[in-house]
Design a protein around this motif. Structure first.
Motif, PDB file in Angstrom:
ATOM      1  N   ASN B   4       0.383  -1.044   0.012  1.00  0.00           N
ATOM      2  CA  ASN B   4      -0.282  -0.033  -0.046  1.00  0.00           C
ATOM      3  C   ASN B   4       0.767   1.298   0.074  1.00  0.00           C
ATOM      4  OD1 ASN B   4      -2.528  -1.298   0.118  1.00  0.00           O
ATOM      5  ND2 ASN B   4      -2.708  -1.314   1.397  1.00  0.00           N
ATOM      6  N   LEU B   5       0.814   1.892  -0.493  1.00  0.00           N
ATOM      7  CA  LEU B   5       1.728   3.317  -1.204  1.00  0.00           C
ATOM      8  C   LEU B   5       1.104   4.076  -0.248  1.00  0.00           C
ATOM      9  CD1 LEU B   5       4.059   4.757  -2.341  1.00  0.00           C
ATOM     10  CD2 LEU B   5       1.543   5.190  -4.335  1.00  0.00           C
ATOM     11  N   LEU B   6      -0.167   4.196  -0.255  1.00  0.00           N
ATOM     12  CA  LEU B   6      -1.311   5.501   1.259  1.00  0.00           C
ATOM     13  C   LEU B   6      -1.999   5.189   0.894  1.00  0.00           C
ATOM     14  CD1 LEU B   6      -1.393   8.616   1.176  1.00  0.00           C
ATOM     15  CD2 LEU B   6      -4.092   7.773  -0.130  1.00  0.00           C
ATOM     16  N   GLU B   7      -2.383   4.904   2.757  1.00  0.00           N
ATOM     17  CA  GLU B   7      -3.624   4.549   3.499  1.00  0.00           C
ATOM     18  C   GLU B   7      -4.716   5.465   4.664  1.00  0.00           C
ATOM     19  OE1 GLU B   7      -2.674   0.762   6.346  1.00  0.00           O
ATOM     20  OE2 GLU B   7      -1.625   0.603   4.850  1.00  0.00           O
ATOM     21  N   VAL B   8      -5.200   5.295   4.210  1.00  0.00           N
ATOM     22  CA  VAL B   8      -6.094   6.594   4.794  1.00  0.00           C
ATOM     23  C   VAL B   8      -6.795   5.606   6.120  1.00  0.00           C
ATOM     24  CG1 VAL B   8      -8.225   8.309   4.389  1.00  0.00           C
ATOM     25  CG2 VAL B   8      -6.593   8.061   2.724  1.00  0.00           C
ATOM     26  N   LYS B   9      -7.159   6.127   7.190  1.00  0.00           N
ATOM     27  CA  LYS B   9      -7.907   5.270   8.061  1.00  0.00           C
ATOM     28  C   LYS B   9      -8.396   5.992   8.662  1.00  0.00           C
ATOM     29  CE  LYS B   9      -4.215   1.531   9.172  1.00  0.00           C
ATOM     30  NZ  LYS B   9      -2.931   1.258   9.634  1.00  0.00           N
ATOM     31  N   ASN B  10      -9.973   6.330   8.903  1.00  0.00           N
ATOM     32  CA  ASN B  10     -10.453   6.716   9.874  1.00  0.00           C
ATOM     33  C   ASN B  10     -10.666   8.384   9.642  1.00  0.00           C
ATOM     34  OD1 ASN B  10     -12.836   6.418  11.642  1.00  0.00           O
ATOM     35  ND2 ASN B  10     -11.423   6.907  13.512  1.00  0.00           N
ATOM     36  N   LEU B  11     -10.402   8.711   8.188  1.00  0.00           N
ATOM     37  CA  LEU B  11      -9.935  10.250   8.275  1.00  0.00           C
ATOM     38  C   LEU B  11     -11.660  10.822   8.561  1.00  0.00           C
ATOM     39  CD1 LEU B  11      -8.611  12.448   7.125  1.00  0.00           C
ATOM     40  CD2 LEU B  11      -9.525  12.394   5.118  1.00  0.00           C
ATOM     41  N   GLU B  74       4.063   4.447   4.662  1.00  0.00           N
ATOM     42  CA  GLU B  74       3.797   3.954   6.315  1.00  0.00           C
ATOM     43  C   GLU B  74       3.837   4.915   7.419  1.00  0.00           C
ATOM     44  OE1 GLU B  74       4.877   0.179   7.431  1.00  0.00           O
ATOM     45  OE2 GLU B  74       3.832   0.163   5.360  1.00  0.00           O
ATOM     46  N   LYS B  75       3.996   6.504   6.700  1.00  0.00           N
ATOM     47  CA  LYS B  75       3.797   7.027   8.127  1.00  0.00           C
ATOM     48  C   LYS B  75       2.690   8.073   7.247  1.00  0.00           C
ATOM     49  CE  LYS B  75       9.773   7.920   7.534  1.00  0.00           C
ATOM     50  NZ  LYS B  75       9.864   7.897   5.784  1.00  0.00           N
ATOM     51  N   ASP B  76       2.977   8.697   8.817  1.00  0.00           N
ATOM     52  CA  ASP B  76       1.369   9.372   9.157  1.00  0.00           C
ATOM     53  C   ASP B  76       1.888  10.629   8.891  1.00  0.00           C
ATOM     54  OD1 ASP B  76      -0.850  10.197   9.731  1.00  0.00           O
ATOM     55  OD2 ASP B  76      -0.801   9.376  11.452  1.00  0.00           O
ATOM     56  N   LEU B  77       0.510  11.240   7.374  1.00  0.00           N
ATOM     57  CA  LEU B  77       1.259  12.559   6.961  1.00  0.00           C
ATOM     58  C   LEU B  77       0.369  13.721   8.289  1.00  0.00           C
ATOM     59  CD1 LEU B  77      -0.215  12.517   3.476  1.00  0.00           C
ATOM     60  CD2 LEU B  77       2.779  12.386   4.149  1.00  0.00           C
ATOM     61  N   THR B  78      -0.149  12.866   8.869  1.00  0.00           N
ATOM     62  CA  THR B  78      -1.021  14.164   9.893  1.00  0.00           C
ATOM     63  C   THR B  78       0.028  14.818  10.945  1.00  0.00           C
ATOM     64  OG1 THR B  78      -1.619  12.199  10.936  1.00  0.00           O
ATOM     65  CG2 THR B  78      -3.117  13.477   9.754  1.00  0.00           C
ATOM     66  N   SER B  81       5.727  17.670  10.212  1.00  0.00           N
ATOM     67  CA  SER B  81       5.248  20.060  10.107  1.00  0.00           C
ATOM     68  C   SER B  81       4.988  20.083   8.102  1.00  0.00           C
ATOM     69  CB  SER B  81       7.194  19.707  11.338  1.00  0.00           C
ATOM     70  OG  SER B  81       7.789  20.071  10.099  1.00  0.00           O
ATOM     71  N   GLU B  82       5.142  21.482   8.214  1.00  0.00           N
ATOM     72  CA  GLU B  82       4.234  21.825   8.036  1.00  0.00           C
ATOM     73  C   GLU B  82       5.757  21.821   6.649  1.00  0.00           C
ATOM     74  OE1 GLU B  82       2.379  23.470   6.281  1.00  0.00           O
ATOM     75  OE2 GLU B  82       2.867  24.700   4.956  1.00  0.00           O
ATOM     76  N   LYS B  83       6.957  22.171   7.209  1.00  0.00           N
ATOM     77  CA  LYS B  83       8.037  21.733   6.517  1.00  0.00           C
ATOM     78  C   LYS B  83       8.441  20.675   5.708  1.00  0.00           C
ATOM     79  CE  LYS B  83      12.985  23.280   6.623  1.00  0.00           C
ATOM     80  NZ  LYS B  83      14.153  23.606   7.605  1.00  0.00           N
ATOM     81  N   GLU B  84       8.362  19.632   6.666  1.00  0.00           N
ATOM     82  CA  GLU B  84       8.132  17.879   5.734  1.00  0.00           C
ATOM     83  C   GLU B  84       7.231  17.447   5.342  1.00  0.00           C
ATOM     84  OE1 GLU B  84       9.448  15.461   9.893  1.00  0.00           O
ATOM     85  OE2 GLU B  84       7.393  16.737   9.682  1.00  0.00           O
ATOM     86  N   ILE B  85       5.817  18.320   5.213  1.00  0.00           N
ATOM     87  CA  ILE B  85       4.931  17.966   4.526  1.00  0.00           C
ATOM     88  C   ILE B  85       5.234  19.262   3.316  1.00  0.00           C
ATOM     89  CG2 ILE B  85       2.902  20.253   5.357  1.00  0.00           C
ATOM     90  CD1 ILE B  85       2.107  16.490   3.984  1.00  0.00           C
ATOM     91  N   ARG B  86       5.950  19.684   3.191  1.00  0.00           N
ATOM     92  CA  ARG B  86       5.521  20.712   1.853  1.00  0.00           C
ATOM     93  C   ARG B  86       7.089  19.887   0.541  1.00  0.00           C
ATOM     94  NH1 ARG B  86       7.286  25.538   4.821  1.00  0.00           N
ATOM     95  NH2 ARG B  86       9.091  25.340   3.884  1.00  0.00           N
ATOM     96  N   LYS B  87       7.480  19.048   1.346  1.00  0.00           N
ATOM     97  CA  LYS B  87       8.731  17.965   1.011  1.00  0.00           C
ATOM     98  C   LYS B  87       8.090  17.472  -0.183  1.00  0.00           C
ATOM     99  CE  LYS B  87      13.020  19.244   3.183  1.00  0.00           C
ATOM    100  NZ  LYS B  87      13.066  19.174   4.464  1.00  0.00           N
ATOM    101  N   ILE B  88       6.441  16.600   0.166  1.00  0.00           N
ATOM    102  CA  ILE B  88       6.133  16.262   0.188  1.00  0.00           C
ATOM    103  C   ILE B  88       5.159  16.185  -0.989  1.00  0.00           C
ATOM    104  CG2 ILE B  88       3.978  13.908   0.331  1.00  0.00           C
ATOM    105  CD1 ILE B  88       6.641  13.067   2.052  1.00  0.00           C
ATOM    106  N   ARG B  89       4.389  17.843  -0.621  1.00  0.00           N
ATOM    107  CA  ARG B  89       3.651  18.067  -1.824  1.00  0.00           C
ATOM    108  C   ARG B  89       4.385  18.506  -3.017  1.00  0.00           C
ATOM    109  NH1 ARG B  89       1.438  22.807   2.585  1.00  0.00           N
ATOM    110  NH2 ARG B  89      -0.014  21.816   3.716  1.00  0.00           N
ATOM    111  N   GLY B  90       3.818  18.017  -4.298  1.00  0.00           N
ATOM    112  CA  GLY B  90       4.244  18.865  -6.035  1.00  0.00           C
ATOM    113  C   GLY B  90       5.373  18.070  -5.930  1.00  0.00           C
ATOM    114  N   ASN B  91       5.995  16.662  -4.827  1.00  0.00           N
ATOM    115  CA  ASN B  91       7.295  15.969  -5.002  1.00  0.00           C
ATOM    116  C   ASN B  91       7.265  14.580  -5.381  1.00  0.00           C
ATOM    117  OD1 ASN B  91       9.724  15.361  -5.366  1.00  0.00           O
ATOM    118  ND2 ASN B  91      10.149  15.214  -3.179  1.00  0.00           N
ATOM    119  N   LYS B  92       6.119  13.726  -4.348  1.00  0.00           N
ATOM    120  CA  LYS B  92       6.225  12.683  -4.307  1.00  0.00           C
ATOM    121  C   LYS B  92       4.333  12.177  -4.266  1.00  0.00           C
ATOM    122  CE  LYS B  92       9.692  11.271  -1.832  1.00  0.00           C
ATOM    123  NZ  LYS B  92      10.862  10.676  -2.856  1.00  0.00           N
TER     124      LYS B  92
END
Ligand SMILES: Nc1ncnc2c1ncn2[C@@H]1O[C@H](COP(=O)(O)OP(=O)(O)OP(=O)(O)O)[C@@H](O)[C@H]1O
Ligand code: SF4
Ligand SMILES: [Mg+2]
Lengths: 305, 328
Positions: B4-11, B74-78, B81-92
């Motif tokens: 599983n690339l992405l798992e949304v759980k009980n959002l 496996e890592k929970d994006l919620t 930090s803002e800085k960490e999530i920016r590295k995901i956005r538009g990139n991963k």
């Protein structure tokens, strides 16, 4: 762009005609200048002779054409107070007024841009409330009142600034704040609401989804878009600037066109009034034109045709 | 195709407005495998966009993710930090939005906007970024990309702008592309071209896609698995063939009603009698009860759970509750 510029410049001509007419009519209706020019004990026949010599007995339209004819040559007549040609007298005062206007615009922009952006970013926070409230206050404050208050505080009670006059940069500070505050208040309010609107746009969300940081989001993506309205806002402030300059220059005895005009009106020095009003109107037109051109340069969606 | 690339759980994503809390998304769980294309369908207002924006933490105030996990590798994006999530956005993970006309910044050239995305995540100089942008523009089918690089968005048609959005979204070879109604605003022929482009590029780059749409025709052509949402919840999930052949939830049946065969699905969602309940006025019991032809007394009292069956499908309906409860 060139074509557009030519078109705009051509549009100025009829506007100038209207202004010249208004200026002329104002003075025509203002009454008999001869009364002020001659000593009180002059006889009625002396006055009559003076009127005829000045062409005041000619019909209205002849007087107007003569006025326009002179105007085209830059001749507004002679100031009887200074005994000099009126136009050079007015032009001489231009640098002082420009200096004050520029300084107040700088003051206003330096205050309004950061405050407006900050209060938009912190919408509904306490600081935002404070800034918004402050801008309402700043806009409501009359120039003469603020000017006198500043003089009392910083020139009389605490003597850090000179009371009046022009010369060094220190002389400029109080008048620039006086004139700049109202403009800053209006600009802050408009920049804030603009910024709020822009920050809600889809393209901001797109940029965020790319991983753009919130500072770059605000200062590049949003600010570049808000520049268009900001320039428009600055252009719109020119009329405030003119009316404010009249008062501010009088309060601080700042030797600009405003002070000259107020004095000329009081002394019924009509040649100077006409020249000053005409030059001010021309300036407003030119500034509006420049604003419009900048606006077009900033917004790629506008084409020049 | 297993990890599983992405798992949304009980959002749970709620909006805290002046008029009270709007529970737009309530306990949504689904997962996306590497290279998989999943579709999310549902009527307007059912929480599709809020779900997709939640994945990248793009929910603005007054909205907030109040519960749940977004696990990416496996890592929970919620918890990022803002800085960490920016590295995901538009990139991963990158996104394409519905409104091509307003989704690009009007005061920057399209080339600048693509280059910016590249330079945010890759260590390349301006020249290199420009070269890459131009080849991306060529890849998404823009004629004369060297010249179009300098074009401002307003000079392009909606379809062209959406191609630019795709180029931008794919500029960093993301592992997951979230497309929120990417073709809804476009006319039918352009729509097909854009979808084909997305499909080809994602095949080529092995990108997973979450495709959000109203259009069952698009679903049938594009996706492997379908998630059906209603009132902020998932009501049914299945692979695309089983879902079209054998819809279980009365809502899904309603959606498919006038479109019996998978190859003939060209129409938009068939409208179902009644209105979608707004998230702040959801009834107690099953959300669909007021519009459901099979509603029973039980449906008005108790909410059914989303129940998974052994064939990999799941459904939230009292008519299908005989199996074991797996998801909550
Ligand atoms: N900023 C917001 N403030 C308050 N409520 C919101 C906000 N954004 C979304 N909502 C609510 O969340 C619910 C779900 O919205 P969402 O945009 O996810 O729907 P959608 O399924 O994407 O619909 P559509 O097909 O129309 O795009 C809506 O009912 C809406 O009222
Ligand atoms: S639970 Fe009841 S009301 Fe809800 S969909 Fe199933 S049958 Fe209809
Ligand atoms: Mg949506």
């Amino acid at each position: 762009m060139k074509k557009y510029l030519v078109k705009r410049l051509l549009q100025i001509i009829p506007v100038l005609f209207i202004i010249s007419f208004v200026v002329f009519v104002l003075v025509y209706m203002a009454g008999d200048p001869v009364a002020l020019m001659l000593p009180e004990d002059a006889s009625e026949s002396d006055r009559e002779a003076m009127r005829a010599a000045l062409g005041l007995t000619d019909p209205f339209y002849i007087q107007y054409f003569r006025f326009v004819g002179d105007l085209v040559q830059g001749n507004f007549g002679t100031s009887f107070r200074y005994n000099q040609a009126a136009l050079p007298l007015v032009l001489e005062r231009l640098p002082a007024t420009f200096e004050l206007a520029a300084a107040s615009m700088v003051v206003a922009t330096l205050m309004a841009v950061p405050l407006g952006i900050y209060s938009a970013r912190k919408q509904n926070s306490l600081v935002d409330l404070f800034i918004t409230g402050g801008s309402v206050l700043g806009k409501a404050m009359p120039n003469f009142w603020l000017g006198i208050l500043l003089i009392l505080l910083f020139a009389v009670n605490i003597q850090v600034f000179p009371v009046s006059g022009r010369g060094t940069i220190v002389h400029m500070i109080l008048p620039a704040i006086t004139l700049g505050t109202g403009i800053a208040a209006e600009m802050t309010r408009l920049i804030r609401s603009n910024m709020l609107e822009i920050l809600n746009q889809d393209y901001i969300r797109t940029a965020r989804s790319k991983g753009v940081s919130s500072n770059i989001l605000v200062y590049k993506h949003a600010f570049r878009n808000s520049l268009i309205p900001v320039v428009t806002i600055m252009g719109l402030q020119v009329s405030h600037l003119v009316s404010g300059a009249l008062i501010t220059e009088s309060v601080f005895s700042w030797p600009g066109i405003g002070l000259l005009l107020v004095q000329a009106v009081n002394g019924r020095d009509m040649a100077v009034v006409q020249a000053a009003v005409f030059v001010i109107a021309l300036l407003v037109i030119v500034v509006n034109l420049i604003t419009d051109l900048i606006y077009r340069l900033l917004d790629p969606r506008i084409n020049y045709s | 195709m297993t990890e599983n690339l992405l798992e949304v759980k009980n959002l749970h994503t709620h909006f805290f407005t002046e008029n009270g809390v709007i529970p737009s998304v309530n306990g949504v769980s689904f997962s996306v495998k590497k290279g998989e294309v999943i579709g999310i369908v549902g009527e307007s207002g059912c929480g599709k966009s809020v779900t997709s924006l939640s994945i990248l933490q793009l929910i603005n105030k007054p909205g907030k993710i109040v519960e749940g996990e977004i696990r990416f590798h496996e890592k929970d994006l919620t918890t990022f930090s803002e800085k960490e999530i920016r590295k995901i956005r538009g990139n991963k993970i990158s996104m394409i939005f519905q409104e091509p006309l307003t989704s690009l910044n009007p005061v920057f050239t399209i080339g600048h906007q693509i280059s910016e995305a590249i330079r945010l995540h890759q260590d390349v100089d301006k020249k290199e970024a420009k070269q890459r942008s131009i080849s991306l523009l060529r890849k998404v089918g823009m004629a004369n990309p060297e010249r179009q690089y300098h074009a401002f968005p307003h000079l392009l048609s909606g379809g062209m702008r959406q191609r630019v959005m795709i180029a931008m979204a794919l500029s960093c070879n993301p592992e997951l592309l979230i497309a929120d109604e990417p073709t809804t605003a476009l006319d039918v022929t352009i729509q097909k071209q854009i979808l084909k482009l997305m499909k080809n590029l994602s095949n080529e780059l092995n990108t997973s896609i979450i495709l959000i749409t109203h259009d069952l025709g698009v679903i049938a052509e594009m996706v492997d698995r379908v998630v059906v949402m209603y009132g902020g919840e998932i009501v049914e999930e299945n692979d695309v063939y089983s879902l079209f052949e054998n819809p279980k939830h009365p809502y899904t049946k309603g959606l498919l009603n006038s479109t019996p065969k998978i190859h003939q699905l060209k129409e938009k969602l068939q409208s179902i009698e009644g209105n979608v309940p707004t998230p702040d006025q959801l009834p107690s019991g099953c959300n669909f009860q007021d519009r459901c032809p099979f509603a029973m007394d039980k449906c008005r009292e108790l909410s059914p759970n989303l129940v998974a069956s052994t064939d990999g499908s799941s459904v939230r309906c009292w008519l299908h509750q005989e199996k074991e409860v797996v998801n909550v």
